[in-house]
Design an enzyme around this catalytic site. Structure first.
Site, mmCIF file in Angstrom:
data_model
loop_
_atom_site.group_PDB
_atom_site.id
_atom_site.type_symbol
_atom_site.label_atom_id
_atom_site.label_comp_id
_atom_site.label_asym_id
_atom_site.label_seq_id
_atom_site.Cartn_x
_atom_site.Cartn_y
_atom_site.Cartn_z
ATOM 1 N N THR A 88 -2.662 0.978 7.140
ATOM 2 C CA THR A 88 -1.821 0.782 5.963
ATOM 3 C C THR A 88 -2.396 -0.291 5.062
ATOM 4 O O THR A 88 -3.060 -1.217 5.529
ATOM 5 C CB THR A 88 -0.366 0.411 6.340
ATOM 6 O OG1 THR A 88 0.377 0.190 5.148
ATOM 7 C CG2 THR A 88 -0.305 -0.830 7.208
ATOM 8 N N ARG A 89 -2.149 -0.138 3.764
ATOM 9 C CA ARG A 89 -2.462 -1.208 2.824
ATOM 10 C C ARG A 89 -1.239 -1.499 1.969
ATOM 11 O O ARG A 89 -1.327 -2.069 0.897
ATOM 12 C CB ARG A 89 -3.680 -0.833 1.973
ATOM 13 C CG ARG A 89 -3.510 0.376 1.101
ATOM 14 C CD ARG A 89 -4.744 0.560 0.222
ATOM 15 N NE ARG A 89 -4.472 1.352 -0.946
ATOM 16 C CZ ARG A 89 -4.600 2.679 -1.026
ATOM 17 N NH1 ARG A 89 -4.975 3.370 0.035
ATOM 18 N NH2 ARG A 89 -4.364 3.298 -2.155
ATOM 19 N N HIS A 130 7.923 1.036 4.476
ATOM 20 C CA HIS A 130 9.307 1.406 4.206
ATOM 21 C C HIS A 130 9.762 2.378 5.296
ATOM 22 O O HIS A 130 9.023 2.686 6.230
ATOM 23 C CB HIS A 130 9.422 1.994 2.804
ATOM 24 C CG HIS A 130 9.057 1.008 1.733
ATOM 25 N ND1 HIS A 130 9.818 -0.117 1.472
ATOM 26 C CD2 HIS A 130 7.996 0.945 0.883
ATOM 27 C CE1 HIS A 130 9.242 -0.813 0.496
ATOM 28 N NE2 HIS A 130 8.129 -0.200 0.129
ATOM 29 N N HIS A 171 7.401 5.449 6.479
ATOM 30 C CA HIS A 171 6.276 5.191 7.366
ATOM 31 C C HIS A 171 6.729 4.690 8.733
ATOM 32 O O HIS A 171 6.092 4.952 9.742
ATOM 33 C CB HIS A 171 5.280 4.237 6.707
ATOM 34 C CG HIS A 171 4.456 4.927 5.652
ATOM 35 N ND1 HIS A 171 4.208 4.373 4.420
ATOM 36 C CD2 HIS A 171 3.859 6.136 5.655
ATOM 37 C CE1 HIS A 171 3.474 5.234 3.717
ATOM 38 N NE2 HIS A 171 3.261 6.305 4.437
ATOM 39 N N GLY A 186 -1.569 10.564 7.050
ATOM 40 C CA GLY A 186 -0.491 11.028 6.181
ATOM 41 C C GLY A 186 -1.059 11.805 5.010
ATOM 42 O O GLY A 186 -2.234 12.172 4.996
ATOM 43 N N ARG A 187 -0.217 12.050 4.040
ATOM 44 C CA ARG A 187 -0.710 12.699 2.831
ATOM 45 C C ARG A 187 -1.448 11.644 2.008
ATOM 46 O O ARG A 187 -1.132 10.467 2.063
ATOM 47 C CB ARG A 187 0.481 13.238 2.026
ATOM 48 C CG ARG A 187 1.327 14.157 2.896
ATOM 49 C CD ARG A 187 2.320 14.973 2.122
ATOM 50 N NE ARG A 187 2.775 14.387 0.869
ATOM 51 C CZ ARG A 187 3.459 15.071 -0.040
ATOM 52 N NH1 ARG A 187 3.740 16.322 0.150
ATOM 53 N NH2 ARG A 187 3.856 14.478 -1.144
ATOM 54 N N ASP A 188 -2.451 12.076 1.260
ATOM 55 C CA ASP A 188 -3.164 11.171 0.339
ATOM 56 C C ASP A 188 -3.773 9.956 1.021
ATOM 57 O O ASP A 188 -3.822 8.876 0.428
ATOM 58 C CB ASP A 188 -2.223 10.684 -0.773
ATOM 59 C CG ASP A 188 -1.717 11.830 -1.619
ATOM 60 O OD1 ASP A 188 -2.540 12.674 -2.002
ATOM 61 O OD2 ASP A 188 -0.498 11.874 -1.887
ATOM 62 N N HIS A 189 -4.214 10.098 2.261
ATOM 63 C CA HIS A 189 -4.781 8.953 2.965
ATOM 64 C C HIS A 189 -5.978 8.374 2.198
ATOM 65 O O HIS A 189 -6.902 9.102 1.858
ATOM 66 C CB HIS A 189 -5.216 9.368 4.388
ATOM 67 C CG HIS A 189 -5.660 8.219 5.237
ATOM 68 N ND1 HIS A 189 -4.895 7.709 6.263
ATOM 69 C CD2 HIS A 189 -6.770 7.447 5.197
ATOM 70 C CE1 HIS A 189 -5.531 6.692 6.819
ATOM 71 N NE2 HIS A 189 -6.668 6.514 6.191
ATOM 72 N N ALA A 190 -5.925 7.059 1.941
ATOM 73 C CA ALA A 190 -7.031 6.340 1.280
ATOM 74 C C ALA A 190 -7.387 6.899 -0.095
ATOM 75 O O ALA A 190 -8.490 6.706 -0.589
ATOM 76 C CB ALA A 190 -8.278 6.297 2.166
#
Ligand SMILES: [Zn+2]
Length: 397
Positions: free
Chosen positions: A203-204, A208, A211, A296-300
């Protein structure tokens, strides 16, 4: 160089051996004396993170900054010449001026700034010209200079210097000392706790409810959870590291079982390379001893450069055995007022109108106005830390 105890772990390091580049004892004294005579190179923030990751074995099996053959192989095949999967070259930049200054030196001393003590010695194997276009396309899938990774690549030196690293010390950190576990240390911590199956969470951002839910779904099927926040360089508009850490701590205090979850710092810098970085993040977590990794979706990702599921789909391009670590793919999740619980489109049949979901922009707007988002979206303790942090930043300018 090897940690024999790693053989007893649930998962082997990538490439089979956990690398440790720190020289110790009499050898360290000898290397430190030599280093004084070598040309000195100042590394940037991203390279400093990479140096730390190399030193502690987070980038096993790499033993230094990569040469041209490896660089080309990674960009073209997503594998090292040895056949081991690898998706992002780990390079050390040189400007024209630095190439001249280094000349034919056998080794260079690496430091974090002018006048700083050397952190490591790099035994120079080769100097080669970067192929910016191939690198941008191969790593970021775009040559658009608006992409933060592509921009950093264009600002980096024209050349790369490659070779193995002998590290004298780790970069000094004033923050989160208790959380800076090396891969050998996280592996030891897992063994101590008797965890055989461990899921890692990258995580960056502050965590919430969405997650938290994903992490806990994963934890239901394994022994332990490693929340592994990335604390190297990020974009200027990401939430500052100290604020994020306060959020993780308050969440752990209130809502996570102490014998099943731990926090440790991931010292990497963000590349925003989307799918390529998802694989790279998974490989690094394997080195830390994780057997599973949440994607997850849209990782990085950043902006609209990558498709929502690209970072999940790229895992299909590898044989499960060659990666070793198992990806756990998750959907976007939310609180549903009719299910009366957290869910995702996979588990909740209800419509948008029953779901508590807020855009990032809306959440920031609420927090800035001193307003907590609904507790179904964000734990109140986390919201309060973010509200305070916004207020402080607002006061500061
Ligand atoms: Zn529902």
């Amino acid at each position: 160089m090897t940690h024999p105890e790693s053989e007893r772990d649930a998962i082997s390091p990538h490439g089979g051996v956990l690398i440790d580049l720190l020289v110790r004892g009499a050898e360290a004294e000898r290397v430190a004396e030599e280093a004084v005579h070598f040309p000195k190179l100042t590394v940037n923030d991203r390279e400093l993170s990479d140096l730390e990751m190399l030193t502690v074995g987070a980038l096993s099996p790499l033993t230094g900054f990569q040469g041209e053959k490896e660089y080309r192989s990674i960009l073209q095949t997503m594998h090292l010449p040895s056949g081991v999967p690898w998706t992002i070259p780990v390079t050390l930049s040189l400007t024209d001026e630095e190439v001249k200054r280094i000349g034919r030196a056998d080794a260079v001393a690496l430091a974090s700034g002018e006048g700083a003590e050397p952190l490591a010695v790099l035994d120079v194997a080769e100097v080669y010209a970067r192929d910016r276009e191939s690198e941008a396309l191969g790593v970021f899938a775009t040559t658009d200079l608006e992409h933060p990774g592509v921009r950093a690549l264009h600002e980096a030196g024209e050349y790369c210097v490659a070779g193995s690293v002998r590290a004298l010390r780790l970069p000094e950190h004033v923050d989160f000392a208790a959380y800076r576990l090396t891969p050998a240390e996280t592996r030891a911590a897992f063994r101590e706790r008797g965890w055989r199956r461990i899921v890692g969470f990258q995580t960056r951002n502050p965590i919430h409810r969405a997650h938290e839910y994903i992490q806990k779904c994963a934890l239901e099927i394994v022994d332990g959870l490693l929340v592994h926040p990335l604390m190297g360089a990020t974009k200027g508009d990401d939430v500052p590291a100290d604020v994020r850490m306060r959020c993780y701590e308050v969440l752990f205090d209130g809502y996570y079982p102490k014998d099943r979850a731990m926090i440790s710092v991931f010292p990497a810098a963000m590349r925003y390379a989307g799918p390529k970085e998802a694989i790279w993040h998974a490989i690094c977590r394997k080195n830390y001893g994780c057997t599973h990794f949440i994607v997850g979706r849209d990782h990085a990702g950043v902006g609209t450069y990558y498709g929502t599921y690209d970072a999940q789909k790229i895992f299909e391009k590898f044989e499960p055995e060659e990666l070793g670590i198992a990806p756990l793919m998750f959907e976007h999740s939310f609180w549903c007022t009719r299910c009366e619980g957290m869910g995702s489109p996979k588990t909740c049949p209800h419509g948008e109108e029953d779901r508590v979901s807020l855009s990032g922009t809306k959440v920031r707007e609420m927090l800035r106005g001193g307003e907590r988002p609904p507790q179904e979206f964000s734990r109140p303790e986390v919201a309060d830390i973010l509200i305070d942090a916004m207020r402080e930043r607002g006061d500061a300018g």
